[in-house]
Scaffold this motif. Structure first.
Motif, PDB file in Angstrom:
ATOM      1  N   VAL A  76       0.828  -1.220   0.000  1.00 50.71           N
ATOM      2  CA  VAL A  76       0.000   0.000   0.000  1.00 50.71           C
ATOM      3  C   VAL A  76       0.854   1.259   0.000  1.00 50.71           C
ATOM      4  CG1 VAL A  76      -2.047  -1.053   0.993  1.00 50.71           C
ATOM      5  CG2 VAL A  76      -0.251  -0.224   2.510  1.00 50.71           C
ATOM      6  N   VAL A  80      -5.219   4.304   2.522  1.00 51.50           N
ATOM      7  CA  VAL A  80      -6.050   3.179   2.952  1.00 51.50           C
ATOM      8  C   VAL A  80      -6.947   3.657   4.085  1.00 51.50           C
ATOM      9  CG1 VAL A  80      -6.093   0.817   3.818  1.00 51.50           C
ATOM     10  CG2 VAL A  80      -4.215   1.561   2.338  1.00 51.50           C
ATOM     11  N   PHE A  92      -9.226   1.817  -0.823  1.00 48.92           N
ATOM     12  CA  PHE A  92      -7.886   2.031  -1.371  1.00 48.92           C
ATOM     13  C   PHE A  92      -7.959   3.134  -2.423  1.00 48.92           C
ATOM     14  CE2 PHE A  92      -8.273  -2.367  -0.078  1.00 48.92           C
ATOM     15  CZ  PHE A  92      -7.103  -2.617   0.625  1.00 48.92           C
TER      16      PHE A  92
END
Length: 647
Positions: free
Chosen positions: A419, A424, A435
């Motif tokens: 990520v 997030v 996301f």
């Protein structure tokens, strides 16, 4: 007969004229009147609380009302609970974690804590701890806090042997552990936070082992689900909505941002369900993985083993069940079969690494394929190469897979690498996780969020006729408050860091981004002016310019910036060491003269005149050459007969 102007003389006249015009433009554009500088002498380092409170207060209501109300995120619901906007520091692969700053006690004691969605307790080393390592900040001293209270033994907690205090114990997969007593105190979230300091329970360590003992960070900030989690405690008090967000910086960048509380989700954020009853961890409904647009031949149930697919910010890499890893590895190898495979940086691990001629992260997509995660609702979230690769530490231009096999464990564990440069959002209230691909070092700009103003000391409303020539002191005694309506054009400051030039040079851009974060301004406003060596120290001059949306820095913003600098409230990752402010200068916005108001029109006219003169000169020159080559002669003019040569 009058003499015609020669081409040489005509060209000389044109050149002189052009030089005169250019010189005139230069004089107008650079008036000789020097800009007035506001200058401050170096100020000794000061440690100030991030909030005002009554020393002996024991409740969250004791925090002063000096916290100004701040603008919420654009598009937020109304009414919306406040949130705590916080910066992230360090780098996922260099340090193995990201940290944030948390202040505990009255007066506040600062700590660098690893943000961990897999932990349910927040803890820091206690001053009484004899089995704690050396960390970047001093240990927490309960006796120095006027608002600290030990959590006494009760039926809802584990108690010590004497059944006096509540205790906690935590063990981690890498064989490290932490244990200590539980205490309650005021926790502050920094100057960007809309959220006032709150009372919360945390751990005061008496013993730590393994990586927890040797790491530079002070402790852990638990963001998982559980009664001791910071998020659960704040939600339980009703001060934030049941949500938080993390945004990790990209490859070679580090840093990032965190929000405790809700934010307005971007329109193109991709959500997936997160079943709180499935496991104690944050899970997502992953069904498929595609590499270069091709689905891996896997049964969707492979991602649902044991704890399912878990997001864990405290884990560096990603780990797949055996079948999924082998299929993923094969698909990647097929797409990059033209690249040379090389040994990894650590001989103790059999890393899968490739040699390339790509050094710029933005160009990785031309060599490595995109990977897509497909969720149960059919939504797709794309991963760029920086989300599954890490840079080889010993071979320039080489990259290694950051996704590994999770042994024989059927859990899919997705760590921070997956990520990077992704916002997030853990929307616990609606049981979903979102996301959004973005540049985390510019998160607030990309969300169109204005920086939160600092609570400022009172300023004099009386106009000072010398306000444009020197800083004035406000009635409160602050040496940084500039009276009047001064519009600032530039703020420059010199700083010294106790890190060598060679060590700092590769990370100078990253340092500028951290400075922007700490000053609550855009990264584009922080510009490097000078960078030099001073033995084991580095000397740097920075220039802060107005934001793109305006042509000056307001008085209030300038004071906020200067205060943070002069009072040494900027907090950098451990790798940058500590800084010392040497000097700062404030340059007022230059007054708009008639030239600045109309210089574009004047220059345009001058350019047209110059071009016209040059074209006229060239045309006259061409006419002169034509007369020379083909002189005019009457039809009946006598032509001298050429002498015949003998045969």
């Amino acid at each position: 007969m009058a003499e015609e102007a020669s081409p040489t003389r005509l060209t000389f006249i044109l050149i002189v004229l052009v030089i005169f015009i250019i010189d005139s433009v230069h004089v107008f554009a650079n008036p000789s009147t020097p800009a007035l500088l506001l200058h401050s002498l170096p100020v000794p380092a000061m440690v100030l609380p991030l909030y005002h409170s009554t020393p002996n207060s024991s409740s969250s209501s004791s925090s002063s009302s000096t916290f100004n109300s701040r603008r919420h995120l654009q598009g937020s619901e109304s009414p919306r609970r406040p949130n705590a906007r916080m910066s992230l520091y360090d780098d996922l692969l260099r340090n193995g974690y990201y940290t944030t700053r948390l202040w505990i006690g009255t007066p506040p004691q600062m700590f660098a804590l690893i943000v961990d969605t897999g932990s349910t307790v927040t803890y820091v080393p206690c001053s009484s701890c004899e089995q704690c390592g050396r960390h970047q900040d001093p240990k927490f001293d309960p006796e120095s806090s006027n608002t600290y209270q030990a959590v006494k033994c009760n039926i809802d907690c584990s108690c010590d042997n004497d059944r006096v205090n509540c205790i906690y114990e935590r063990q981690y997969a890498e064989m490290s552990s932490s244990s200590g007593v539980l205490g309650e105190d005021l926790i502050s979230f920094g100057n960007r936070s809309d959220l006032k300091p709150q009372r919360a329970v945390f751990g005061c360590e008496n013993v730590e082992t393994g990586d927890l003992f040797s790491q530079a960070a002070d402790g852990i900030m638990g963001l998982g689900r559980g009664d001791l989690s910071v998020v659960d405690q704040l939600v339980g008090k009703g001060v934030i909505s049941d949500s938080f967000s993390l945004c990790y910086g990209g490859m070679d960048i580090g840093g990032g941002a965190m929000v405790l509380g809700g934010i307005a989700a971007p329109e193109d954020m991709v959500f997936t369900q997160s079943n709180a009853g499935r496991s104690p961890y944050y899970n997502i409904d992953l069904k498929e993985i595609h590499v270069a647009g091709k689905q891996l031949a896997l049964n969707p149930s492979v991602f649902d083993g044991k704890h399912g697919t878990v997001l864990d910010s405290g884990t560096t890499y990603a780990y797949l069940p055996e079948a999924a890893f082998l299929a993923f590895k094969e698909a990647i190898m097929k797409e990059v079969n033209s690249l040379q495979q090389i040994r990894g940086p650590d001989p103790n691990y059999n890393d899968i690494c490739f040699s390339t001629d790509v050094s710029d992260v933005s160009q990785l997509s031309s060599t490595f394929p995109q990977v897509d995660m497909i969720f149960g609702n059919g939504k797709k979230f794309g991963l760029s190469p920086e989300n599954y690769l890490f840079r080889h530490s010993k071979v320039h231009g080489a990259y290694c897979l950051g996704i590994f096999q999770n042994g024989k464990d059927p859990t899919t564990l997705l760590g921070g690498i997956l990520v990077r440069n992704t916002l997030v959002t853990y929307d616990r209230e609606h049981s979903k996780i979102g996301f959004w691909k973005t540049n985390c070092s510019e998160l607030w700009e990309r969300l169109h969020v204005s920086p939160s103003p600092l609570p400022m000391p009172p300023t004099s409303e009386e106009k000072n006729p010398t306000a444009e020539t020197q800083p004035t002191v406000a009635p409160s005694g602050s040496p940084y408050v500039l009276s009047g309506d001064l519009q600032i054009g530039h703020i420059t400051f010199d700083m010294s860091l106790n890190i060598s030039y060679s060590d700092l040079k590769p990370h100078i851009t990253e340092l500028g981004e951290f400075i922007a974060q700490e000053l609550d301004i855009n990264t584009s406003q922080v510009n490097l002016v000078k960078f030099s060596s001073g033995g084991n120290h580095s000397f740097i001059k920075w220039d802060i310019t107005p934001a793109d949306s305006t042509d000056y820095i307001s008085n209030t913003t300038a004071v906020a910036i200067i205060s943070r600098l002069a009072e040494h409230r900027l907090q950098f990752p451990v790798m940058f060491g500590s800084y010392q402010l040497i000097d700062w200068r404030v340059e007022p916005k230059a007054k708009r003269t008639w030239w600045k108001k109309s210089h574009v029109v004047v220059i345009s006219i001058l350019v047209v005149l110059v071009i016209g003169l040059l074209v006229s000169g060239l045309w006259l020159f061409w006419r002169h050459r034509q007369r020379t080559v083909n002189p005019y002669k009457p039809v009946d003019a006598t032509v001298t007969e050429a002498e015949l040569q003998p045969l």
